[in-house]
Structures are given as structure tokens and as C-alpha cells.
Write a protein that holds these residues in place. Sequence first.
Motif, PDB file in Angstrom:
ATOM      1  N   VAL A 589       0.690  -1.276   0.014  1.00  0.00           N
ATOM      2  CA  VAL A 589      -0.133   0.032  -0.074  1.00  0.00           C
ATOM      3  C   VAL A 589       0.770   1.356  -0.041  1.00  0.00           C
ATOM      4  O   VAL A 589       0.231   2.563  -0.235  1.00  0.00           O
ATOM      5  N   ALA A 590       2.144   1.167   0.304  1.00  0.00           N
ATOM      6  CA  ALA A 590       2.895   2.308   0.523  1.00  0.00           C
ATOM      7  C   ALA A 590       3.647   2.878  -0.813  1.00  0.00           C
ATOM      8  O   ALA A 590       3.804   1.987  -1.673  1.00  0.00           O
ATOM      9  N   ASP A 591       3.631   4.275  -1.022  1.00  0.00           N
ATOM     10  CA  ASP A 591       4.745   4.881  -1.888  1.00  0.00           C
ATOM     11  C   ASP A 591       5.990   4.807  -1.468  1.00  0.00           C
ATOM     12  O   ASP A 591       6.188   4.541  -0.295  1.00  0.00           O
ATOM     13  N   GLU A 592       6.935   5.108  -2.216  1.00  0.00           N
ATOM     14  CA  GLU A 592       8.329   5.110  -1.983  1.00  0.00           C
ATOM     15  C   GLU A 592       8.588   6.228  -0.721  1.00  0.00           C
ATOM     16  O   GLU A 592       9.567   6.032   0.022  1.00  0.00           O
ATOM     17  N   LYS A 593       7.847   7.363  -0.833  1.00  0.00           N
ATOM     18  CA  LYS A 593       8.071   8.264   0.311  1.00  0.00           C
ATOM     19  C   LYS A 593       7.981   7.595   1.766  1.00  0.00           C
ATOM     20  O   LYS A 593       8.508   7.866   2.617  1.00  0.00           O
ATOM     21  N   LEU A 594       6.577   6.906   1.909  1.00  0.00           N
ATOM     22  CA  LEU A 594       6.137   6.342   2.973  1.00  0.00           C
ATOM     23  C   LEU A 594       7.334   5.173   3.379  1.00  0.00           C
ATOM     24  O   LEU A 594       7.482   5.134   4.270  1.00  0.00           O
ATOM     25  N   LEU A 595       7.725   4.352   2.194  1.00  0.00           N
ATOM     26  CA  LEU A 595       8.678   3.303   2.743  1.00  0.00           C
ATOM     27  C   LEU A 595       9.988   4.096   3.215  1.00  0.00           C
ATOM     28  O   LEU A 595      10.420   3.392   4.082  1.00  0.00           O
ATOM     29  N   ALA A 596      10.305   5.222   2.759  1.00  0.00           N
ATOM     30  CA  ALA A 596      11.518   5.784   3.321  1.00  0.00           C
ATOM     31  C   ALA A 596      11.343   6.136   4.832  1.00  0.00           C
ATOM     32  O   ALA A 596      12.240   6.060   5.428  1.00  0.00           O
ATOM     33  N   HIS A 597      10.066   6.766   4.853  1.00  0.00           N
ATOM     34  CA  HIS A 597       9.883   7.097   6.308  1.00  0.00           C
ATOM     35  C   HIS A 597       9.594   5.870   7.227  1.00  0.00           C
ATOM     36  O   HIS A 597      10.400   5.898   8.252  1.00  0.00           O
ATOM     37  N   LEU A 598       9.382   4.823   6.777  1.00  0.00           N
ATOM     38  CA  LEU A 598       9.417   3.442   7.439  1.00  0.00           C
ATOM     39  C   LEU A 598      10.823   2.979   7.862  1.00  0.00           C
ATOM     40  O   LEU A 598      11.164   2.472   8.990  1.00  0.00           O
ATOM     41  N   ILE A 599      11.763   3.358   6.765  1.00  0.00           N
ATOM     42  CA  ILE A 599      13.168   2.776   7.126  1.00  0.00           C
ATOM     43  C   ILE A 599      13.789   3.920   8.125  1.00  0.00           C
ATOM     44  O   ILE A 599      14.443   3.351   8.955  1.00  0.00           O
ATOM     45  N   LEU A 600      13.314   4.986   8.292  1.00  0.00           N
ATOM     46  CA  LEU A 600      14.077   5.929   9.149  1.00  0.00           C
ATOM     47  C   LEU A 600      13.236   5.454  10.473  1.00  0.00           C
ATOM     48  O   LEU A 600      14.161   5.510  11.712  1.00  0.00           O
ATOM     49  N   VAL A 601      11.955   5.040  10.742  1.00  0.00           N
ATOM     50  CA  VAL A 601      11.255   4.773  11.858  1.00  0.00           C
ATOM     51  C   VAL A 601      12.155   3.507  12.375  1.00  0.00           C
ATOM     52  O   VAL A 601      12.363   3.441  13.654  1.00  0.00           O
ATOM     53  N   HIS A 643      21.813   9.748   3.751  1.00  0.00           N
ATOM     54  CA  HIS A 643      22.186  10.424   5.200  1.00  0.00           C
ATOM     55  C   HIS A 643      22.077   9.769   6.301  1.00  0.00           C
ATOM     56  O   HIS A 643      22.996   9.418   7.140  1.00  0.00           O
ATOM     57  N   GLU A 644      20.710   9.330   6.400  1.00  0.00           N
ATOM     58  CA  GLU A 644      20.538   8.726   7.606  1.00  0.00           C
ATOM     59  C   GLU A 644      21.207   7.386   8.070  1.00  0.00           C
ATOM     60  O   GLU A 644      21.577   6.813   8.929  1.00  0.00           O
ATOM     61  N   LEU A 645      21.175   6.259   6.885  1.00  0.00           N
ATOM     62  CA  LEU A 645      21.857   5.119   6.593  1.00  0.00           C
ATOM     63  C   LEU A 645      23.240   5.380   6.837  1.00  0.00           C
ATOM     64  O   LEU A 645      23.543   4.471   8.014  1.00  0.00           O
ATOM     65  N   LEU A 646      23.856   6.463   6.695  1.00  0.00           N
ATOM     66  CA  LEU A 646      25.411   6.501   6.837  1.00  0.00           C
ATOM     67  C   LEU A 646      25.662   6.964   8.397  1.00  0.00           C
ATOM     68  O   LEU A 646      26.466   6.498   8.948  1.00  0.00           O
ATOM     69  N   GLU A 647      24.438   7.886   8.801  1.00  0.00           N
ATOM     70  CA  GLU A 647      24.882   8.265  10.260  1.00  0.00           C
ATOM     71  C   GLU A 647      24.597   6.929  11.227  1.00  0.00           C
ATOM     72  O   GLU A 647      25.477   7.085  12.248  1.00  0.00           O
ATOM     73  N   PHE A 648      23.944   6.071  10.850  1.00  0.00           N
ATOM     74  CA  PHE A 648      23.590   4.852  11.495  1.00  0.00           C
ATOM     75  C   PHE A 648      24.993   4.003  11.476  1.00  0.00           C
ATOM     76  O   PHE A 648      25.205   3.538  12.455  1.00  0.00           O
ATOM     77  N   ALA A 649      25.106   3.851  10.176  1.00  0.00           N
ATOM     78  CA  ALA A 649      26.346   3.003   9.948  1.00  0.00           C
ATOM     79  C   ALA A 649      27.685   3.628  10.531  1.00  0.00           C
ATOM     80  O   ALA A 649      28.674   2.781  10.771  1.00  0.00           O
ATOM     81  N   GLY A 650      27.819   4.763  10.568  1.00  0.00           N
ATOM     82  CA  GLY A 650      28.878   5.368  11.130  1.00  0.00           C
ATOM     83  C   GLY A 650      28.967   5.504  12.577  1.00  0.00           C
ATOM     84  O   GLY A 650      30.045   6.149  13.041  1.00  0.00           O
ATOM     85  N   THR A 651      28.087   5.168  13.299  1.00  0.00           N
ATOM     86  CA  THR A 651      28.152   5.154  14.662  1.00  0.00           C
ATOM     87  C   THR A 651      28.658   4.009  15.083  1.00  0.00           C
ATOM     88  O   THR A 651      27.903   2.747  15.260  1.00  0.00           O
ATOM     89  N   THR A 652      29.864   3.680  15.852  1.00  0.00           N
ATOM     90  CA  THR A 652      30.682   2.449  16.110  1.00  0.00           C
ATOM     91  C   THR A 652      29.831   2.083  17.363  1.00  0.00           C
ATOM     92  O   THR A 652      29.603   0.579  17.325  1.00  0.00           O
ATOM     93  N   ALA A 653      28.978   2.796  18.130  1.00  0.00           N
ATOM     94  CA  ALA A 653      28.246   2.069  19.167  1.00  0.00           C
ATOM     95  C   ALA A 653      27.269   0.956  18.593  1.00  0.00           C
ATOM     96  O   ALA A 653      26.875   0.087  19.449  1.00  0.00           O
TER      97      ALA A 653
END
Lengths: 820, 200
Positions: A589-601, A643-653
Motif C-alpha cells: 500500500v505504500a509509495d516510496e516516500k512512505l517506505l523511506a519514512h518507515l526505514i527511518l522509523v 544520509h540517515e543510513l550513513l549516520e547509523f552505520a557510522g556510529t561505532t556503538a
Amino acid sequence: MYSHGSESLIKQAREIQESELQKFYSRLVKLLQGKEIGHETVDSLQRLHLILSATKYTRTLPSELQKRLVPLLSSPSEQLQVLSSAVLRETLPLSGQEHNYNQEHFSQLNSHAAALLLSQTGSRADLSSLCAQLLRSLESRPSEGPSHTLTNTLPILNTILTHSPECLTEDNMTVLSKKLVDWLRYASITQGGGASSGGFFTGPRSRQPVPIAELDGSVSGDFFTVLCVGQGFTEDQWMNVYSFSMLRHWLLTYHSGSNGNTTADAANRLQLSLSLSHSHSFSNDDRSEVDGSVVSMVSATSSSSRLLPPKERLREKAFQYCQRLIEQCDRKAHKRTDTDLQKACLVEAVCILDCVCVEDASLVYRAFPCIKALYGRLSSDLSFARVLLPLAQFYLNHGEMAAVDCECVWKLVFSRFPAELFNDPFLAHELLRFLRVNLESLQLRVPQYTRSFPNLLKFLAWDSPAVVDDFVDLLPSLVTAGTAVELLHTLLDLPCLSATLVLQFRSTCLPISESGGRGLMSLDAFRSPSYRGLFLFLLRGEAGSGDTIDRLSTLHELLAEAADWPRVIQCTQTVPVLLHIFFNKVIMVADEKLLAHLILVQLERSGLLLNIPNYIKEIHRVFSCHLLRLCKLHPSLVVDQSHELLEFAGTTANVYSKEEIYTHVVWVLGEYLSVSCDSRCSVRLITSCFEALEAVLFEITSSAPPPGACRPAPRVITTLMSALAKLASRSHDLIPRVSLFLSKLRTVARGGSVPWCSDEEDLVAIVTRGEELWSLLKAPGVAQSVLTPPPHVTTPQWHRDTNVAMPLRLRLLTSLTHSQ
Amino acid sequence: MVRCFLINTVCPVGALSAGESRVLYSRVFGPDVGAVSGQQQQLSPEERRLLQEEKLSVVARQVRSAVSLSREASGRLLVEAVPGEEALALQDADSGVVRLRAGDPFSEEMSALWLGVQSLGFVLVCEPHENLLLAEGTLRNLTRHCLEHVHLLGGGSEVLLKSSRIDVLLSRLLPHGQLLFLNHRFAQSLEKEVAAYMAK
């Protein structure tokens, strides 16, 4: 309650030796040959039953014994009837003797013998002939058979109807419809004399007939129903009870029966009504409407139905009966059991009204005044919730046609019921079934339905194991583009809702001074005005007031002690299942924008969950699985959200606390950050991603893990290495940097133990992978085609090509046959 | 209508593995579904019986899990009741419904109503459109009578050795699986018949 004695009895019964069993059989045969059947025989029969029923395998009785048991079925002693029936039910009928139990007189069999015969009917044909006999016995005059068999007839018929409705012919239906009308509408209105079922001495010497009474003690002013009482009952009053008890099922079955062939059915009706009008003068079921004196509201409003064909006439009488029952439920019963019965009668009456209105829409207008009045009377009293559900069904089915406003009904069903009755297991079951059965209609007519998910999920939060199955079916209907984000947050916080409901329940049950709740920090927090808003958000009844709240971590801290509450733990175990269902539906049911939002969530919430280690682990696993699926389906999402994915992947913790999901994010970046997936993917983006991952990999492989964390998983390290190699293969400037790192890694590992990997095998595997990547990167052209293969290689189609595939198949077949 | 009535254990039993349940009494109403529906006509009567027994034990296991999960969640402590305290035990009973999906184990969907009294479960498997309010009342009534007439609160084995008493109860209160709308007067006169039988 369950003793060792019982357990050992079962064991003995199962393990009895064959020789012993034969001895037992022959002793029993001898006992049964005796003239008098005494205590010992009864005891032995009971033991025989235990021996036969304790095993799931069928034991065969000696035919001699079996033959001796059959006559007991018609013994005057009920005990022997019951026992022989129970024993014979556990065995197989003797071959060729299937019909030995007096089938011709089936209708005159006692209840226990009838049960046996029914359980051993071998085919549908047998069932049909039983059915025909029973109906014949109904038609014959009641004095012919012993009276108690008559009451048996309807339950047996109803059983047959349940399993094999096609046993009844059109004629059978007519007969039964007529009889039901008689019993329902024209049962005696005077009390039966003392005896329960019209014994020999009743009748002739009866005194002045005493009228039947209502449940509140007043004299009844209308026809007999199941809510009428007396000192004793006549046979037709008993039949009234049996008839009403099976009425709804009869109407339902018969409705579905007449559904298939409407023109033929209409023709039949016409013919019937014609033949009826001819036979009117001698048809004995056309009694006068009422004997005379007593006419109430219901009878007065009934139209003259005498000329209707039997089916319609039954429908009409059922309608009147239910209206009268609803009137009678207004009366205050003296006994508590009768008050309960009134509720059950209301449910039944409303369901029957619904059923007859579905069949004959013209009845809707006659029914609604009564339904509306009933709703008005009950809607403020939640102890009637289970009666209100069938009422809601009625509104749903017929409200539109009668142009009735149903808004208040939906408010009740979707707001008050879940919010206030979430802890009633029966209401939960019935409400969720109501939703399941009417899903299409609700989605069409009741827009509140999807918005009410925060409320509906309270049933799940309170009693997850009991209702998870219903939510597996319902959840997809709640996932829409509009609700997806809030629903995801709500599902993730379901354990918090569970804990909050426990607190709410405790705080209403226990007064503040009570010691039961003392020492619970969360209960104090729940009562404290400063946290009110947080809890109120969890307990909200409708979606739309925001996807989630800011101070979620505060809430999680407040509820920390709930982590070991059984109800909360049960709830955490269902969330992963539901999340899978959620994601499976959302991609539709979701468009790409919504899917992108869900990834962030997912990225955000992976670190923001109620602190229950197993729960967090499971959720990370679900997230990882669906992150991968989403990106595979829409690779450009990775560039979008880089941007968000990189921020997540760049955080060593994250390497330590969210290993599973971290690994997947890294893999996704390495795999899909490529021009072939999205033309917007620039060299700069690849380089910045490379640098972020390189920094993390360097950090975790150059020092010991931070205190408290365990060593990074080998999989994280190899995934990081592969991702770096992939990125480098797309931007050759980066190749020397990877190669340098990989060579350093080899040198360090040769030196022996490293602080970030304890297992020697793991270390070898990591180094091997590094060497492979290194040598691959020495030929950049090859590296690119291996590490970023073009789509025709990853999704090969050549097996579908006949010419190419044929030799392959032959080779496969050859290898299969040769390996034999 | 009601498809079957069961009494089974809902506590750990020494000889069984965890989660298993011992069926102490079972009664399936109506004709042999396998033979009549034609779905399992290729099966022999023995196999059909085996299948039915397996279906009953699936229900028993599901109910056992439901009872223990519900007790675990509510956190209530079980108070042991002794013979004579039947009414109290019944009042304390946990109750609920299990949805049995179509095919698991019956070919159509069913609702299994259960009442957990101490270590025993009492179960009615009903068709889902059945009047569950009525079924609930009937189950309570049946359970009360079983507790009293087969002395379930004592440690004896009458449930196994006097199962015919339960058959008689069912023949009156749930004839051939038919739920009945009985007001207290009708119920009394049936109970009188039952009492007369038990007195013999």
C-alpha cells in the motif's frame, strides 16, 4: 484433583494383557447371561468402557459379548442403557450388523441408543433415512410413541442438519417448518401438572388450569415462550423450548439451502402457497390465531399469516416470538440464573431477527423500532455488551437500508468496548470475530474502523495468546498509507501498552492506600500528573493524534520494572509475528516516500524499545529482514536515505548494541550505493560512505571493545570489509585504501591474538576473506563485475530459454541417475 | 450446536511431557463426521476413530496452554478446594475461549470455551456462530454437576469409573449437543431427573 490413582488406572487399562482381557470378556459374558444384572455387572461394564476408551486404538470385542450388549440398549434401567451405549460407541459395529439397532423404530429409541446409532451411521444415505423416519414420527400423532422420545427428536435432527443439511428434502423442510410454528406459537398457556412431561395421571383429573407466569411472577398475558415459568410443563411447552433452541440454526441452514436456486425456489413457494390455499380447510396446523382472551401487543400487531407458505409462516412466527422475548426481558427475574438466561435470549432473539430480515428485507422496517428501543435501553449499560454486539450486527446489515444513523453504535463498539472491556475474554473473542466476519462491510461502511486500531490493540496487549490469531487475520486491514507509521510505532510499544493496562487495572481495583500496589514505581508514575500525558497517549482510543511521542525513553524507564511481568512478556512474544504481517502488507500500500519514512522509523526505533533483551533482539531481527526486502524492492531508497543510513552505520556503538540490524545496514549500503541502482549516486556519496565505514572498521579492529560490550561479531567485520571492497570497486581511487587496510589486517593477525576477536577460527576466516577481497581488487575490472554484477547475472533468465536449458537438464538428469 | 465436551488435565502430569494433557472424559456429539462428510471415506473406521482421538487431544493441548498462559498472566494463586467446596471452586475458576482455526483440528472453524477448575479443564467445542453466552452458562452448569456427582474435588477416580454419570448429565442438559434455553423451572425438573438417577 487429578490423582496418581487415576493415572495408574489409565495405565492399567492401556497395558492390560491380552490373556487377562479375554478372561475379563468371558467373565462379563457370563455375568450378562444371568437373569439379574447386579452391581458387579455394572461395575464391570464401567471398567470395560475405561479399557476401551483409554486407548486411541480400536479394540474389538468378542462377538458373543457384543451381541449380549445390544439388548441392554433397550433395558428398562437407564444405567444399563447408558453403559451399553457408551461401550458400543467405543467399538465398531459387528460386520453386517450396522443396522441392527432397530433402525425401523429409531424414532422410538431412548436417547442413549439413539446417540449410539447416530455415531455409527456409516454414510449420508443412512443419515437421510434416519432423518425421514424422525420426521415421519413427528407427523404421526403424538400419542403413538413414548413421550420422552419426542424431545429427543429435535436435537437429533439439528445434529443431522449440522453435518449434512442436504439430507432434508423440500417436503421435509415444510413438515418441520409447520411443526416448529405449532410449538413455538401455540404451546399451552396453562401450567402442566406437577409431572415434567405429561405423565399418565395428568390431564383427566387436573383442577382448574393455572395460567403460566412470567419471570417476575406476574401472570403471563400472551403465548408461551422459554421465559415462561410454571410448577410443571406440558409436552408442547417442552417442545417450545427445544424448538426455540434450534430455531436459529434451522433458519440459517434453510436460508443457505434456498440461496442457490432462487427461481426454482420462488416457483416452489408459489406452488406451495397455491396448494395451501386449497388444502386450507383440513390442514390441521391452521389453528385460530389465539384462543381468545389473551391478546398482547405482539399478537395484536401480527398480520394474518395463515395464508403464507410454511417457510414464510415460520419466519413470521419466529419474528413474533423474538419480539415477545425482547418484551419479556424487560421484566425483573427473581433468580440470577434467569437473569443470565434473559441475556442469552436477547442475543438469540436479535440474531434471529437479523436472520429473518436478511431473508425477507420487508421485515426490516417492522423490526427496527424494536431493535432501536432495545439499543436505547441497553447501550449505556456495559454489562449488556455481549447483547449489544448482535445489535451492532443488525445495524450493520440493515441500517443502511432503513436509513438509520449508526454512528452511536460504532462509537460503542470501537470506543467504549475495547477501552473498558479489554479484559473480558469472551467479549474480546466475540468482538474480534464480529470484525473478522464483517471485515469487508466494515471497511466500506464504517470509516472509524481503521482509525480505531490503538483501541482494538488493547485486546491484544491484555491477552496476547488468546487473540493473536484474530489479529493475524485483522492486521492487514488496519495497514493503510495513512495509518502505517503510527501503527508501526504502536505495535512496537505494545508491551508498554500491556504494562499500562496492568497499571490501569491495578489502580482501579486497588485504592491508593492498599498495600498491593505499594513498592511499584510504575504505579506511582501512572498516578502522577506529570506523566499523565505519556500514559494517556498509550491509552488513546483513536489514531491521528501523532505517530508517537517525544519522551518515549522516559516512558520506557518508568515501565522498566514491567520487563518481567508475565502479561508483558507474553505480549512481547507476539509483536514480531505482527510486525512481519505489517511489513508484508505495507509494501503493497505504500509509495516510496512512505517506505523511506518507515526505514527511518526502523533506524530510530531500533534503539528505542522497552528494555527486554529478548524482545529487542527479536525486533532487530524483524527489522533487518524487512530493511533488506524494502531495499531490494526499491534500491533507490538507499540513495534517498543515504544520509540517515550513513549516520547509523557510522556510529561505532551500533556495532555492539544493534549487531543484527547494523550488519544489514552496512550490507545494504555496500550493495545498493551504486550508479546502476540509482543515477543520482555520485562519487562523492560513495566516498563519504566509504570513509564512514572505514572509520568504524578501523576503530573496532584496532582496539578492545568498550567496557561492558562484547567483541564485535566476525560477521560485522566481514560485512564491513565486503562493503568497503564493493564501494572501492565502483570508485577506483579508493582501492589503495582498502588494500592497505587489508594488508595491515593480515600482518596484525599473523602476530597472534587480537583484542577484538577471541576465536582463532573466526580470525582465520576474517583474514581469508580479506585476502580474497584484496586479490580481487588487484584487477579492478574483474572486481567490479564480481562485486557489482549486472542484473542479468544476479537474476538469470537463461534457464527459461529452451535451447540453453535443455543440455542443462540432461546433465542434471544424468548426474541424478548416475549417482544411484 | 456443540461438537464435543471434554474434561482434561491442565496441570503437569508425571507420565506426560510438559504441555501435554490427559483427556479424562470426552464425548463427541452427532454422526461420525468422517464417514458422513465423505472427506475421509477412504479411511477405515479404526483410522477414523484414531483421527478423532487425535483431534480431541489437540483441543486438550490447546486448552491446557490457554489455561496456563491465562493463569500466568493474571498471577492469581490457586487455592486448593476440598470436597464440599464445589461452588467456591467454580466461582474461582478461570475461563476463556480458544479459537480453533479451520483445519486445526476440525475442518471448520470452532470456538472452544473452557473453564479451568484447579487442575482440570472443562471444555465445550462449539460452532463459532453459536450463542456463546448460552454456551458459557451451560458449561458452568455442567461443570458444577460434574464436580458434585463425580466428586472431582476429591482425589478419587470416579471420573473414570463412573463416567456414565456424566453421560446421563449430558443427555439431559446438552442432549445430542443441543444447547437449551432452560429457565430455572425447566432446569429444576431436569435436575430432579438427574438426581433421581444418581441416587440409585
